[in-house]
Motif scaffolding. Sequence first.
Motif, short mmCIF file in Angstrom:
data_model
loop_
_atom_site.label_atom_id
_atom_site.label_comp_id
_atom_site.label_asym_id
_atom_site.label_seq_id
_atom_site.Cartn_x
_atom_site.Cartn_y
_atom_site.Cartn_z
N THR A 1 0.88 -1.14 0.19
CA THR A 1 0.16 0.14 -0.07
C THR A 1 0.84 1.23 -0.03
N LEU A 2 2.08 1.10 0.27
CA LEU A 2 2.89 2.23 0.36
C LEU A 2 3.27 2.60 -0.96
N SER A 3 3.49 1.57 -2.12
CA SER A 3 3.63 1.77 -3.35
C SER A 3 2.25 2.33 -4.08
N THR A 4 1.24 1.75 -3.92
CA THR A 4 -0.06 2.26 -4.45
C THR A 4 -0.38 3.63 -3.90
N MET A 5 0.12 3.91 -2.62
CA MET A 5 -0.28 5.24 -2.27
C MET A 5 0.34 6.19 -3.07
N ILE A 6 1.74 6.07 -3.44
CA ILE A 6 2.49 6.97 -4.24
C ILE A 6 1.61 6.96 -5.78
N ILE A 7 1.36 5.75 -6.22
CA ILE A 7 0.76 5.70 -7.55
C ILE A 7 -0.47 6.37 -7.61
N TYR A 8 -1.45 5.95 -6.66
CA TYR A 8 -2.75 6.65 -6.86
C TYR A 8 -2.63 8.26 -6.82
N ARG A 9 -2.01 8.78 -5.82
CA ARG A 9 -1.74 10.05 -5.76
C ARG A 9 -1.29 10.80 -7.17
N GLY A 10 -0.36 9.93 -7.61
CA GLY A 10 0.41 10.24 -8.90
C GLY A 10 -0.49 10.39 -9.78
N ILE A 11 -1.52 9.44 -9.93
CA ILE A 11 -2.47 9.27 -11.01
C ILE A 11 -3.17 10.63 -10.85
N ALA A 12 -3.70 10.96 -9.63
CA ALA A 12 -4.70 12.20 -9.28
C ALA A 12 -3.80 13.31 -9.77
N TYR A 13 -2.34 13.63 -9.80
CA TYR A 13 -1.63 14.52 -10.23
C TYR A 13 -1.54 14.73 -11.71
N ILE A 14 -1.48 13.23 -12.43
CA ILE A 14 -1.49 13.46 -13.81
C ILE A 14 -2.94 13.99 -14.48
N ILE A 15 -4.00 13.63 -13.81
CA ILE A 15 -5.31 14.17 -14.29
C ILE A 15 -5.43 15.72 -14.19
N LEU A 16 -5.21 16.06 -12.81
CA LEU A 16 -5.71 17.57 -12.41
C LEU A 16 -4.48 18.31 -12.36
N GLU A 17 -3.21 18.10 -12.56
CA GLU A 17 -2.11 18.74 -12.46
C GLU A 17 -2.11 19.51 -11.17
N ASP A 18 -1.72 21.02 -11.32
CA ASP A 18 -1.86 21.84 -10.22
C ASP A 18 -3.23 22.49 -10.24
N GLN A 19 -4.01 22.02 -10.76
CA GLN A 19 -5.32 22.82 -11.04
C GLN A 19 -6.26 22.38 -9.72
N ALA A 20 -7.38 23.15 -9.55
CA ALA A 20 -8.54 22.81 -8.73
C ALA A 20 -9.83 22.38 -9.81
N ALA A 21 -10.51 21.58 -9.37
CA ALA A 21 -11.83 21.22 -10.05
C ALA A 21 -13.02 21.44 -8.78
N GLY A 22 -13.98 21.84 -9.62
CA GLY A 22 -15.33 22.06 -8.56
C GLY A 22 -16.46 22.44 -9.26
N LYS A 23 -17.16 23.50 -9.05
CA LYS A 23 -18.28 24.08 -9.51
C LYS A 23 -19.56 22.92 -9.47
N PHE A 24 -19.64 22.27 -8.50
CA PHE A 24 -20.63 21.18 -8.28
C PHE A 24 -21.93 21.81 -8.25
N PRO A 25 -23.07 20.80 -8.67
CA PRO A 25 -24.46 21.43 -8.76
C PRO A 25 -24.95 21.83 -6.92
N SER A 26 -25.65 22.51 -6.82
CA SER A 26 -25.70 23.18 -5.39
C SER A 26 -26.48 21.90 -4.29
N TRP A 27 -27.24 20.93 -5.12
CA TRP A 27 -27.55 19.94 -4.03
C TRP A 27 -26.57 18.95 -3.50
N TYR A 28 -25.40 19.06 -4.26
CA TYR A 28 -24.33 18.27 -3.77
C TYR A 28 -23.73 18.65 -2.41
N SER A 29 -23.73 20.05 -2.22
CA SER A 29 -23.20 20.41 -1.00
C SER A 29 -24.18 20.06 0.35
#
Lengths: 332, 324
Positions: free
Chosen positions: A135-163
Amino acid sequence: METKRIVSNKKEFNLKKFFFQWEWMLVAVFIIINIINTNLSPYYLSFGGIMDATMTFLDKAFMVLPMVLIIILGDIDISIASTTALSSVIMAVAYNMGLPMPLAVLLALTVGAVCGMTNGILIVKFKELPAMIVTLSTMIIYRGIAYIILEDQAAGKFPSWYSYLGWGYVGKIPFMLIAFILIAVLFGLLLHKTTFGRSVYGMGNNITACRYSGIKTDHIKVAVFTLMGIMASVTALFLTSRTGSTRPNVAIGYEMDVIAMVVLGGISTLGGRGKMLGAVISVFIIGLLRYGLGLINVPAQALMIIIGIILIVAVTIPNINLNGFKKKRLAA
Amino acid sequence: MRNISKFREAGLLVFIVILCIFLQLKNPSFLTLENINDLLTNTAILSILAVGMMMVLLTAGIDLSIGSTLALSGMTAALVVSNNPDISPIAAILIGIAVGTVCGLVVGFLVSIVGIFPIIASLGMMNVYRGLTFMSSGGKWVSAHQMPESFKKIATSSILGINTLIFIAIVIYIIFYYFINYTRTGRQIYAVGSNINSAKISGINTKKTLLLVYTLMGSLAGLAGVLWVSKFASAQGDTATGYELNVIAACVLGGVSVAGGYGKVSGLLVGALLLGILNNALPLINVSPFWQSAIQGAIILVAILMNAYIKRRATKENLMRRKI
């Protein structure tokens, strides 16, 4: 000594034993903390305040529940915070690309399940590798994939019901608290009242014996890790709902908080011991302690020290009581 | 078993060589003296910590507190030098090591004398030390302009033509290579890790060994803390958060078994080097920085899975041979 204890472990009601449980000790700590908090700050003991406070710490509590199962198995999973980040990021990106929100939520849960199952399968297929390493190595990988997808951006603007997930109330009680209690009850039943749960305890004590007695140990292990992944993405749902947007670096360090709560709850990292209730109480102990001391302006850093010391004292006390000061670290 | 471990290190070395050739073809500035110096300087701190962590892992323990120990001792040293600019850098290093040693001693005491599991003891102390780091500075940073030149020079100066960081790392490796392989105490670490009960029965003071291992880890973390602060010329409350996992990864990559009793300094060196190359080289060949972490993780995973697979094959072959 050792045999005596096992013999006396028969299932009959023993008043002394009933009250000498770790959970009572936790209840006592919980009450003491509430008394201290009430004395420290006049603002502490208000229903609304405490209810609001629960929403600030309950997000990671969802991961405490399956982590109890994993630690009872004698394993550990430190990739959970990365799973949370990954499923949160994938959900946000999928929604922003036009996927309807309910489907995006479903996608997040699937991502969590896949991450958890990957951990489980790797651990089962490579039994010589400790879960910690995998899980130490998958820990690095999973977060790595998150970085690949979103780089240093933020994503949001969810519909209001989600909050509503993170901020909503049912009557006067936060939706999050209700969801947590419901899921905690389900996990409690799963662990204490089903064959599955008994097998988990058995595997924590002696996995080889379990395999020879016909328990499908591999299936159970993969199932437990998959559950862990799913709950990590449930955490992602609530966390993202509260913050309103997501980044690849959300939830960093959550794994340590979660493990600390589980251990404080009296679940032995040796495996095979502990109860769901203990972990649930310790979630509230740490959460309310943080809230109460926050009210009187104790800095968050001092809290870290307090929590660290509580953790160490908590695991030391049963060592002294039950085993004397000499015998310990048998299987370490 | 010896053959396998040799094969393993050779395998990693071959992998490193292939990687280097590939990188060199992609970017000719990779194998320049300057870049190699950079690479080693950046790997030095990681590899110093990895030596300590290896000894802890050898005893089947783990120390999650080192990131915080590093931060605390770095912060203490930085505060001292910023208040007394005339203090010699050697004294600053000694202060850092002293703080680290105390931190390590506490963890070691909890693990060996009190008998708490290493993962929990170090997890608890991780929080405590991190909190102390924040408290000691009042949440502020000690930044470059507050530090005297002599302190910042620690990381930039050179001894015998080698950067000081690399020099210190080499000295540490020589000392600990000797210590682990050729002294009685060093060998006892392996004995404790392989089977703590039989080690006890054969007269090894296991508690003392455990205490020693964590204390050494603390001292090395303290040293690394001062070097870290000097290198980055800033001490922050959240310095090196989560760095302990990088160090464990370097150990695992270097073939140290987390279950205890197995691991070599030479393997460790290769593991730390590989991690250092990956850190240094990916930006050079224009891999987006956002891909780095995933690539690193994948390589670590593949390496440990391969290792497990090779070991399994070897044991099977041994069994077959025994049958005949």
